[in-house]
Design a protein around this motif. Structure first.
Motif, PDB file in Angstrom:
ATOM      1  N   LEU B 228     -44.989-119.996   6.592  1.00  0.00           N
ATOM      2  CA  LEU B 228     -45.232-120.132   8.036  1.00  0.00           C
ATOM      3  C   LEU B 228     -46.570-120.822   8.349  1.00  0.00           C
ATOM      4  N   PRO B 229     -47.711-120.363   7.769  1.00  0.00           N
ATOM      5  CA  PRO B 229     -48.952-121.094   8.051  1.00  0.00           C
ATOM      6  C   PRO B 229     -48.866-122.565   7.646  1.00  0.00           C
ATOM      7  N   GLY B 282     -52.742-110.059  10.366  1.00  0.00           N
ATOM      8  CA  GLY B 282     -53.924-109.781  11.184  1.00  0.00           C
ATOM      9  C   GLY B 282     -55.177-110.381  10.565  1.00  0.00           C
ATOM     10  N   LEU B 283     -55.318-110.233   9.244  1.00  0.00           N
ATOM     11  CA  LEU B 283     -56.501-110.787   8.582  1.00  0.00           C
ATOM     12  C   LEU B 283     -56.516-112.309   8.688  1.00  0.00           C
ATOM     13  N   ILE B 284     -55.336-112.944   8.525  1.00  0.00           N
ATOM     14  CA  ILE B 284     -55.270-114.404   8.657  1.00  0.00           C
ATOM     15  C   ILE B 284     -55.692-114.804  10.070  1.00  0.00           C
ATOM     16  N   LYS B 292     -53.506-123.306  15.472  1.00  0.00           N
ATOM     17  CA  LYS B 292     -52.130-122.899  15.226  1.00  0.00           C
ATOM     18  C   LYS B 292     -52.038-121.923  14.062  1.00  0.00           C
ATOM     19  N   ARG B 293     -52.997-122.000  13.122  1.00  0.00           N
ATOM     20  CA  ARG B 293     -52.987-121.086  11.991  1.00  0.00           C
ATOM     21  C   ARG B 293     -53.267-119.646  12.452  1.00  0.00           C
ATOM     22  N   ILE B 294     -54.171-119.524  13.448  1.00  0.00           N
ATOM     23  CA  ILE B 294     -54.421-118.199  14.022  1.00  0.00           C
ATOM     24  C   ILE B 294     -53.120-117.626  14.556  1.00  0.00           C
ATOM     25  N   LEU B 295     -52.384-118.495  15.296  1.00  0.00           N
ATOM     26  CA  LEU B 295     -51.132-118.024  15.908  1.00  0.00           C
ATOM     27  C   LEU B 295     -50.087-117.712  14.836  1.00  0.00           C
ATOM     28  N   ALA B 296     -50.088-118.497  13.742  1.00  0.00           N
ATOM     29  CA  ALA B 296     -49.132-118.222  12.662  1.00  0.00           C
ATOM     30  C   ALA B 296     -49.400-116.846  12.053  1.00  0.00           C
ATOM     31  N   SER B 298     -50.784-114.393  13.508  1.00  0.00           N
ATOM     32  CA  SER B 298     -50.383-113.409  14.507  1.00  0.00           C
ATOM     33  C   SER B 298     -48.865-113.213  14.520  1.00  0.00           C
ATOM     34  N   THR B 299     -48.103-114.313  14.302  1.00  0.00           N
ATOM     35  CA  THR B 299     -46.645-114.168  14.268  1.00  0.00           C
ATOM     36  C   THR B 299     -46.217-113.295  13.098  1.00  0.00           C
ATOM     37  N   ILE B 300     -46.833-113.526  11.925  1.00  0.00           N
ATOM     38  CA  ILE B 300     -46.517-112.694  10.752  1.00  0.00           C
ATOM     39  C   ILE B 300     -46.736-111.222  11.109  1.00  0.00           C
ATOM     40  N   ALA B 301     -47.893-110.948  11.746  1.00  0.00           N
ATOM     41  CA  ALA B 301     -48.225-109.566  12.087  1.00  0.00           C
ATOM     42  C   ALA B 301     -47.253-108.995  13.115  1.00  0.00           C
ATOM     43  N   GLN B 302     -46.939-109.793  14.161  1.00  0.00           N
ATOM     44  CA  GLN B 302     -46.085-109.281  15.234  1.00  0.00           C
ATOM     45  C   GLN B 302     -44.681-108.983  14.727  1.00  0.00           C
TER      46      GLN B 302
END
Lengths: 143, 747
Positions: B228-229, B282-284, B292-296, B298-302
């Motif tokens: 994903l990232p 969350g750590l990523i 976009k990497r921040i959001l990626a 966050s998607t993993i976490a969500q």
């Protein structure tokens, strides 16, 4: 090529195609089938290549449609397997069925397996001619 | 349920719309965009209508002999995921008109725009198919279709190596693990005899595990999250759609759809898996610099949250969570895209203080970030509320973990928003066009409306689960959920304040983890496969004759195996009659031709001696009263002679080209072994006294005439279809290999 070969090809061209059609149509009751019909057609076309050269052959025959012909043939073959499956659930069922009286055209019994054979003939003839033409083009470019 | 139209109409529109957009797009990117928006909105409207009339069901029986049918239904789960896919899809397509035009104009391939819109719509159609499918096989088909289309979308900038590699990674992880789903489907079919989900009581644990792995990979869960990232290289609308609302949602959808038939001990493992993903994602998100990497992360976490909910058995809550998250996350992705368009920067460290330049975007994006963080007044509050409700009563450790999760979510949402819009003004932003801001505002309004009354999502999500609508309301009392929400806000604020000191160690941790993590192992594997393939390819294509030996060796091994294991009778030379003498003469001629072929000096002569073998055999078939076989043999021989001559004659003669001095011993050994085994096995077969054969029955059915033709067209027709397809494919590949080159130096 010599005029003799050209003359022979001229004389034999139409009869060869008639033989091909006969193989295709008579396949269900006699010797021959769509595959043989396609090969006879391909051999006939290659004779034309040989006798008149590629350029002339392209002018006389619709050779540039060979690939499309093979594609349409494949669609017909696969279609005759799929369509009956969608209609009533048995792939490759031919119509009319065994128990139904067939419509006869002279001695020829009309059956959807004719379409199947014609599709195979188109695949074989179109495909072989397509490849032959490519080979001839490559040869013409190099020599 | 019963009426087919509510499910058929949106499906039909969805699958026609990519073609329509492709056709209309011929006249330019604007037209393609307009068609795509209309199609997506129409699909959404039809789904909404289908939902309002109470859903529907449609089934088409195909191959009833095997009990296979295509069954689609618009139930609660299908409605929710369909509406999310079509709704977010419509907004993203609205946004991507201007975006993709600018993006492609910079690359000088503006004509790619219609392909882009058509692919997005095809993805929408695949999602809709997946959501409505009620049959395991269809579920697999649409699941795989989403993976294939996502590959094309992630690698949309195919001239960039990194984009192609990211697309391939996503494809290998999601479609590669999809094979396990196919295995699960086959196993489930063998186990329960049906593929209809409603008819299956409970799946065996093995099947459940096989089905869960691809779902976890698709939803980017640890340890299969690394694709994903990397996929963030895709154009932003793709990320906004696939990586918030559609592709990653397909994984959790699969689990939700199968949830009633999954054994509880298997779904229970989703809870720890989900928490690990919440931690890693969350750590990523807390440490990454590219927007976009921040959001990626966050998607993993969500989606980790969703896994926890599914593990606890709350399908309705999980569905609601997916919908609420999709609204917030796609708005944030679109924000990132607009910021990059306006400033030309992709990283958090390069932007700042943009609230001044982009005030409308800042406010809309604030709502989206609040929605992601689960703050009150947005629908996001309820998604965390649902999460807390599911955790309450499952023991203190889970509740504590849950609060830590939501605290980290709030921290990275705040980090993302504040990093872009507050702080020092690092770089001035150009004025953002309205089409790049309006979709974000629309999503923000939906988030606020959802925070007010749930915009009907509660009822649909309820139908997706047990049936009762979710209880979405603000309760002004000291219940556990409210206390946890309060703790989240306080803790999140504290974490934000502490992030200045915490960030360097987190960054170091994430970079170390990335170096030894599953992504690195994956790269190592792919690299090894590539190197091995290159070595084998080098050995295989250098010389033609060893290459043939490579196919003869397995043939010798297999036939030899058959010879040593199936040995039954003695070898019977049989009786030789006077009438057989012509046959023996013919065989002798054929053998002579074969020997001559080995020892000829020129290629043309070799073709001619081969022809001798072929025509003699054709004559033998005629002698043995097999006219059909003889005819085909003669015709095939003629055709092949012509083809071989056509290919051989342009080659330089043997003396002119560097040929190996001797035939390698490997080739000789392999040929002798293969031929020898073939010979003895044939002899042994022919020595058997009687053979079971269907030939008699075929002859009887054909009433004695044209048996061969009838066998080919009818009794073994399916074989003929397969053979014809193979023939057509091989002829087509030869033709492609011989394609005349258009320009020198370019292929």
């Amino acid at each position: 090529m010599t005029p003799l070969v050209q003359g022979v090809v001229r004389v034999l061209f139409m009869p060869s195609l008639v033989v091909a059609i006969a193989f295709c149509v008579k396949g269900s009751t006699g010797t021959g089938d769509g595959f043989s019909a396609g090969l006879v057609t391909a051999i006939t076309v290659s004779l034309v290549f040989l006798a008149f050269g590629l350029r002339e052959a392209r002018r006389i025959l619709p050779i540039r449609h060979a690939g499309a012909m093979a594609g349409i043939g494949l669609l017909v073959v696969v279609g005759s397997a799929v369509v009956p499956a969608v209609i009533d659930g048995v792939p490759l069922e031919h119509f009319p069925r065994v128990e139904v009286e067939v419509v006869k055209l002279g001695a020829l019994a009309l059956n959807s397996s004719l379409l199947f054979d014609a599709g195979i003939a188109a695949v074989v003839a179109g495909g072989v001619v397509f490849v032959l033409e490519r080979a001839a083009t490559a040869r013409g470019r190099e020599g | 349920m019963g009426s087919p139209l509510p499910v058929l109409a949106p499906l039909a529109v969805a699958f026609v719309s990519p073609l329509l957009t492709w056709a209309v797009g011929r006249s330019g990117p604007r037209a393609a965009h307009r068609a795509a928006v209309v199609c997506a909105l129409l699909t959404f409207a039809l789904l909404l209508w289908g939902h309002l009339v109470g859903g529907g069901e449609w089934a088409l029986s195909w191959v009833p002999a095997w009990g296979l049918e295509a069954r689609f239904a618009l139930d609660g789960l299908a409605t929710l995921y369909g509406l999310v896919a079509a709704g977010i899809g419509a907004v993203v397509i609205l946004y991507s008109g201007r975006y993709i035009e600018d993006h492609l104009r910079a690359k000088g391939r503006l004509r790619g725009a219609r392909k882009f819109h058509a692919l997005l719509l095809l993805f929408l159609a695949a999602m809709l198919g997946l959501a409505t499918a009620q049959d395991l096989l269809l579920l697999f088909l649409f699941f795989d279709l989403t993976a294939l289309v996502s590959y094309l979308l992630i690698a949309f900038d195919h001239e960039e190596d990194e984009a192609r590699s990211a697309g391939l990674t996503a494809l290998l992880v999601t479609a590669g693990s999809g094979v396990l789903l196919l295995a699960a489907v086959a196993w489930a079919w063998l186990d329960s005899g049906t593929l209809r989900i409603a008819d299956i009581a409970v799946l065996p644990a093995g099947v459940a595990v096989l089905a869960l792995v691809p779902a976890l990979a698709k939803s980017a869960q640890v340890p299969l999250h690394f694709w994903l990232p990397r996929a963030m290289i895709a154009p932003t609308p793709v990320s906004a759609y696939l990586h918030s609302a559609a592709m990653v949602a397909a994984g959790v959808f699969l689990i939700s759809r199968l949830h009633p038939i999954l054994p509880a001990e298997v779904t229970g493992t989703l809870v720890p898996l989900g928490f690990v993903s919440i931690l890693v994602g969350g750590l990523i998100a807390l440490s990454a610099d590219p927007l976009k990497r921040i959001l990626a992360g966050s998607t993993i976490a969500q989606y980790g949250y969703v896994m926890v909910l599914l593990g606890l058995g709350d399908v309705a809550g999980a569905s609601f969570f997916v919908a609420a998250h999709a609204l917030a996350k796609s708005a944030l992705f679109l924000t990132a895209g607009t910021v990059t368009e306006a400033t030309g920067e992709r990283s958090l460290s390069a932007v700042g203080g943009l609230a001044r330049d982009l005030p409308v975007l800042a406010i809309a994006s604030l709502v989206a970030a609040a929605g992601l963080a689960g703050l009150p007044l947005t629908v996001g509050f309820f998604k965390d509320d649902v999460f807390f409700t599911a955790l309450a009563g499952r023991g203190t450790p889970l509740v504590v973990l849950g609060v830590v999760s939501t605290i980290s979510t709030l921290a990275y949402a705040a980090r993302f928003w504040a990093g872009i819009f507050l702080g020092p003004h690092r770089r001035p932003a150009a004025k953002a066009p309205a089409t790049l801001v309006f979709p974000v505002v629309l999503l923000a309004l939906l988030l606020l409306a959802g925070g007010w009354n749930g915009i009907g999502l509660d009822a649909i999500a309820g139908r997706a689960g047990a049936g009762a609508p979710l209880d979405l309301a603000y309760h002004f009392d000291l219940r556990l959920e409210n206390l946890l929400a309060l703790a989240t806000i306080v803790g999140g604020a504290a974490l934000c304040a502490a992030l200045r000191w915490l960030q360097p160690p987190i960054e170091r941790l994430v970079s170390v983890a990335a170096r030894v993590g599953p992504g690195t192992i994956f790269d190592l594997l792919v690299g090894t496969v590539r190197r091995t393939a290159r070595v084998l390819h080098g050995i295989d294509v250098r010389l033609l004759r060893p290459r043939l030996a490579h196919t003869l060796i397995p043939m010798a091994a297999l036939v030899g195996l058959a010879f040593f294991t199936q040995w039954q009778t003695a070898f019977d030379p049989g009786k030789i009659l006077r009438a057989d003498i012509p046959v023996f003469v013919g065989l002798a001629v054929a053998a002579g031709g074969a020997i001559a072929t080995i020892s000829t000096a020129s290629d043309t002569a070799m073709v001619m001696t081969l022809t001798v073998v072929g025509f003699t055999l054709a004559t033998l078939f005629a002698l043995l009263r097999a006219p059909d076989v003889a005819l085909v043999a003669a015709l095939v021989e003629t055709t092949f002679t012509i083809l071989l001559l056509a290919f051989v004659m342009p080659l330089p003669s043997r003396s002119e080209r560097a040929a190996p001095a001797r035939t390698p011993w490997l080739v000789v050994t392999a040929s002798v072994l293969a031929a020898g085994f073939a010979f003895v096995v044939t002899w042994e077969m022919l020595s058997r006294p009687t053979m079971e054969s269907v030939a008699a029955r075929y002859t009887e059915l054909a009433k004695g005439e044209g048996v061969v033709g009838k066998i080919l067209a009818d009794y073994r027709g399916l074989d003929t279809v397969g053979e014809t397809t193979v023939l057509a494919l091989s002829l087509a590949s030869v033709a492609v290999l011989m394609r005349p080159r258009r320009k020198k130096g370019r292929r």
